[in-house]
Write a protein that holds these residues in place. Structure first.
Motif, short mmCIF file in Angstrom:
data_model
loop_
_atom_site.label_atom_id
_atom_site.label_comp_id
_atom_site.label_asym_id
_atom_site.label_seq_id
_atom_site.Cartn_x
_atom_site.Cartn_y
_atom_site.Cartn_z
N ASP A 61 39.09 47.52 39.21
CA ASP A 61 39.62 47.59 37.84
C ASP A 61 40.47 46.20 37.84
O ASP A 61 40.23 45.68 36.84
CB ASP A 61 40.31 48.57 37.38
CG ASP A 61 39.66 49.89 37.17
OD1 ASP A 61 38.30 49.71 36.98
OD2 ASP A 61 39.85 51.14 37.31
N LEU A 62 41.07 45.85 38.86
CA LEU A 62 42.06 44.83 38.84
C LEU A 62 41.23 43.38 38.98
O LEU A 62 41.51 42.44 38.06
CB LEU A 62 43.00 44.52 40.21
CG LEU A 62 43.67 43.59 40.28
CD1 LEU A 62 44.65 43.37 39.19
CD2 LEU A 62 44.44 43.36 41.70
N GLN A 63 40.02 43.30 39.41
CA GLN A 63 39.14 42.27 39.50
C GLN A 63 38.75 42.24 38.16
O GLN A 63 38.50 41.02 37.48
CB GLN A 63 38.12 42.19 40.59
CG GLN A 63 38.61 42.08 41.94
CD GLN A 63 37.70 42.56 42.94
OE1 GLN A 63 36.57 43.11 42.88
NE2 GLN A 63 37.69 41.66 44.06
N ARG B 226 34.16 25.33 37.01
CA ARG B 226 34.80 25.58 38.25
C ARG B 226 36.12 25.83 38.69
O ARG B 226 36.42 26.54 39.37
CB ARG B 226 34.34 23.86 38.99
CG ARG B 226 34.93 23.67 40.48
CD ARG B 226 33.62 24.02 41.37
NE ARG B 226 33.85 23.66 42.71
CZ ARG B 226 34.11 24.40 43.62
NH1 ARG B 226 33.75 25.66 43.32
NH2 ARG B 226 34.44 23.93 44.71
N ASN B 227 37.03 25.33 38.01
CA ASN B 227 38.42 25.52 38.09
C ASN B 227 38.48 27.07 37.54
O ASN B 227 39.33 27.91 38.52
CB ASN B 227 39.26 24.68 37.04
CG ASN B 227 40.67 24.99 37.13
OD1 ASN B 227 41.24 25.27 38.35
ND2 ASN B 227 41.60 24.66 35.99
N ALA B 228 37.91 27.70 36.86
CA ALA B 228 38.17 28.96 36.45
C ALA B 228 37.69 29.86 37.70
O ALA B 228 38.23 30.87 37.89
CB ALA B 228 37.53 29.22 35.25
N ALA B 229 36.43 29.43 38.28
CA ALA B 229 35.89 30.19 39.35
C ALA B 229 36.80 30.12 40.81
O ALA B 229 37.37 31.29 41.45
CB ALA B 229 34.54 29.78 39.88
N LEU B 230 37.32 28.99 40.89
CA LEU B 230 38.45 28.94 41.83
C LEU B 230 39.63 29.63 41.63
O LEU B 230 40.04 30.35 42.64
CB LEU B 230 38.59 27.58 42.18
CG LEU B 230 37.57 26.64 42.80
CD1 LEU B 230 37.95 25.07 42.82
CD2 LEU B 230 37.17 27.23 44.08
N ARG B 231 40.04 29.47 40.35
CA ARG B 231 41.35 30.35 40.37
C ARG B 231 41.04 31.93 40.45
O ARG B 231 41.97 32.61 40.82
CB ARG B 231 41.88 30.22 38.84
CG ARG B 231 42.92 30.83 38.49
CD ARG B 231 43.41 30.67 36.92
NE ARG B 231 43.36 29.02 36.57
CZ ARG B 231 42.50 28.61 35.51
NH1 ARG B 231 41.86 29.43 34.81
NH2 ARG B 231 42.51 27.40 35.05
N GLU B 232 39.89 32.44 39.85
CA GLU B 232 39.45 33.86 40.04
C GLU B 232 39.47 34.28 41.46
O GLU B 232 40.10 35.04 41.98
CB GLU B 232 38.26 33.95 39.23
CG GLU B 232 37.74 35.40 39.30
CD GLU B 232 36.29 35.60 38.53
OE1 GLU B 232 35.72 36.72 38.99
OE2 GLU B 232 36.22 34.96 37.67
N ALA C 254 45.56 38.85 45.56
CA ALA C 254 45.46 40.21 45.26
C ALA C 254 45.30 41.15 46.59
O ALA C 254 45.75 42.06 47.00
CB ALA C 254 44.68 40.73 44.12
N LYS C 255 44.29 41.01 47.00
CA LYS C 255 43.69 41.50 48.54
C LYS C 255 44.70 41.33 49.52
O LYS C 255 45.01 42.48 50.20
CB LYS C 255 42.28 41.13 48.65
CG LYS C 255 42.02 41.71 50.13
CD LYS C 255 40.38 40.99 50.47
CE LYS C 255 40.15 41.47 51.70
NZ LYS C 255 38.74 41.15 52.31
N LEU C 256 45.26 40.11 49.62
CA LEU C 256 46.21 39.74 50.71
C LEU C 256 47.56 40.59 50.37
O LEU C 256 48.19 40.91 51.41
CB LEU C 256 46.47 38.45 51.11
CG LEU C 256 47.23 38.04 52.18
CD1 LEU C 256 46.63 38.39 53.46
CD2 LEU C 256 47.20 36.41 51.96
#
Length: 180
Positions: free
Chosen positions: A3-5, A106-112, A119-121
């Motif tokens: 849900d977070l992703q 590309r920036n949006a994909a890298l930010r995601e 979030a995982k770490l």
């Protein structure tokens, strides 16, 4: 997908104005780039007509149609090259806008990707021993902080000894040894 992703992806889509079906930059910026190229062409035609009108009514040099289709080769090339530069400017601007669209995606994909990794770490609690500082993993096994972090990140560790621990473990040695 958690849900977070999903929430993070939705937030990125809202911020950038990109819908789920608009993955290709052409869909996002293609129309704007095309309109800029067309605007360059329209400016070229407007320039041509405006200059002909000025020649006709300000300088009283022949009729309007004669000035638009001027037989003077020098005047024709002047207008043609100016129009060509305006169209080229529109086409170059369109290319720059398309490139900005690709960079924004590309920036949006890298930010995601970065947000998902962070979030995982950095999510949840990490059970750590209050004495030896070992960490308990999901399988209830205890492992050192170094092993725990190295298995979940790209971190590499090097070991040294701080002055306090040096004095505690090697009291007979000189304190200068701790700095080396």
């Amino acid at each position: 997908m958690s849900d977070l992703q999903t929430q993070e992806k939705t937030a990125v889509f809202r911020q950038t104005g990109i819908g789920r079906n608009d993955r290709h930059p052409h869909h996002v910026y293609g129309r704007a780039a095309t309109w800029i190229a067309v605007l360059g062409l329209l400016m070229a035609v407007a320039f041509w007509l405006l200059e002909s009108a000025i020649d006709t009514w300000v300088f009283a040099e022949g009729g309007f149609v004669d000035n638009v289709l001027s037989p003077d080769l020098h005047e024709f090339w002047h207008r043609f090259l100016t129009a060509l530069l305006l169209v080229a400017g529109g086409v170059i601007s369109a290319g720059v806008i398309r490139m900005l669209g690709r960079l924004e995606l590309r920036n949006a994909a890298l930010r995601e990707e970065l947000e998902a990794t962070l979030a995982k770490l950095l999510s949840g609690f990490v059970p750590i021993c209050m004495y030896c500082k070992n960490i308990r993993d999901r399988d209830k096994r205890w492992e050192s902080v170094e092993k725990y972090l190295a298995s979940r990140t790209d971190l590499a560790f090097s070991h040294g000894i701080c002055p306090r621990c040096y004095a505690e473990h090697f009291p007979e040695e000189d304190a200068e040894g701790a700095r080396n």
